[in-house]
Write an enzyme that holds these catalytic residues in place. Structure first.
Site, PDB file in Angstrom:
ATOM      1  N   PHE A 143       8.787  -1.701  -3.259  1.00  0.00           N
ATOM      2  CA  PHE A 143       8.362  -0.323  -3.460  1.00  0.00           C
ATOM      3  C   PHE A 143       7.000  -0.052  -2.844  1.00  0.00           C
ATOM      4  O   PHE A 143       6.070  -0.859  -2.964  1.00  0.00           O
ATOM      5  CB  PHE A 143       8.260   0.005  -4.962  1.00  0.00           C
ATOM      6  CG  PHE A 143       9.575   0.033  -5.670  1.00  0.00           C
ATOM      7  CD1 PHE A 143      10.324   1.197  -5.728  1.00  0.00           C
ATOM      8  CD2 PHE A 143      10.073  -1.110  -6.275  1.00  0.00           C
ATOM      9  CE1 PHE A 143      11.543   1.229  -6.383  1.00  0.00           C
ATOM     10  CE2 PHE A 143      11.292  -1.099  -6.928  1.00  0.00           C
ATOM     11  CZ  PHE A 143      12.033   0.073  -6.981  1.00  0.00           C
ATOM     12  N   ASP A 144       6.895   1.093  -2.212  1.00  0.00           N
ATOM     13  CA  ASP A 144       5.589   1.704  -1.985  1.00  0.00           C
ATOM     14  C   ASP A 144       5.124   2.240  -3.337  1.00  0.00           C
ATOM     15  O   ASP A 144       5.948   2.576  -4.198  1.00  0.00           O
ATOM     16  CB  ASP A 144       5.732   2.847  -0.976  1.00  0.00           C
ATOM     17  CG  ASP A 144       4.515   3.728  -0.945  1.00  0.00           C
ATOM     18  OD1 ASP A 144       3.420   3.199  -0.670  1.00  0.00           O
ATOM     19  OD2 ASP A 144       4.644   4.936  -1.207  1.00  0.00           O
TER      20      ASP A 144
END
Length: 230
Positions: free
Chosen positions: A8-9
């Site tokens: 994930f960002d």
């Protein structure tokens, strides 16, 4: 595909940095008699932050401070030291999106979770107090000594995770910072299009990419990959 690991960002995907950034920028603008819309403020930030991050590695504190200095130069004001400190420290107040925590907990029952984030260890720790999730792998810009869209950040993450690329799914909002480099490395990606109902590019530069799927929120993504209610 059947991924084993979701990467994930953080900022823009899990943390609502645009709200936090705009609040912090508008506070400085008001002190200097400057009027800019949220869209204009975020566009200025996107332009300068990307340029600062593309140069020689700087701690994220310095990236934020230099970005504000350059914004001030564009708008004919010079931020004082107290304003620079407040802007840097505003990271702790950037809120999590309402659906981030619950969606991550649902996903954690089925996948390993990792973050590839454009910040230092201290800033991610601040933000993770908002998310309240224990991630299996954490790759910060401080660890990579570079900022996305550098491929180095993704290569470091893949090496840390240690599974084949076809078992990794990258989940992110920014086409510029995340989807373009992830696709260059052959990763499948999901676009969490938080700005689906807004105009403009927000806090990230414009880019062209071809994500494998698109959802308007983390909750919608979790519903899709787990089966609704899974």
């Amino acid at each position: 595909m059947q991924p084993k690991v979701l990467t994930f960002d953080v900022y823009g995907t899990l943390i609502d940095w645009e709200t936090g950034l705009n609040d912090a920028l508008q506070q400085v603008f008001r002190a200097h008699g400057v009027e800019r819309t949220e869209s204009e403020a975020l566009q200025l930030f996107a332009h300068h932050e990307a340029q600062v991050g593309a140069g020689d590695y700087l701690p994220y504190r310095d990236v934020l401070a230099e970005t504000l200095v350059r914004i001030g130069r564009d708008l004919n004001f010079k931020p004082v030291d107290a304003e620079l400190r407040a802007f840097v420290e505003s990271v702790r107040d950037w809120p999590a999106f309402e659906d981030s925590h619950d969606a991550l907990l649902r996903l954690q029952k089925h996948f390993k979770l990792a973050v590839i984030t454009n910040c230092d260890d201290e800033h991610f720790a601040m933000s993770n107090r908002q998310l309240r999730v224990e991630f299996d792998y954490i790759v910060t810009a401080e660890l990579a000594r570079s900022y996305k869209p550098s491929l180095n950040n993704f290569r470091l993450a893949l090496g840390s995770i240690g599974v084949s690329r076809n078992k990794v799914l990258h989940v992110a909002e920014s086409l510029f910072h995340d989807h373009v480099p992830a696709k260059k490395l052959g990763l499948a990606t999901v676009w969490i299009n938080r700005r689906h109902n807004k105009v403009g590019q927000g806090a990230t530069p414009s880019a062209v990419a071809a994500p494998d799927a698109e959802y308007p929120s983390m909750s919608a993504f979790a519903d899709a990959i787990l089966g609704e209610g899974g």
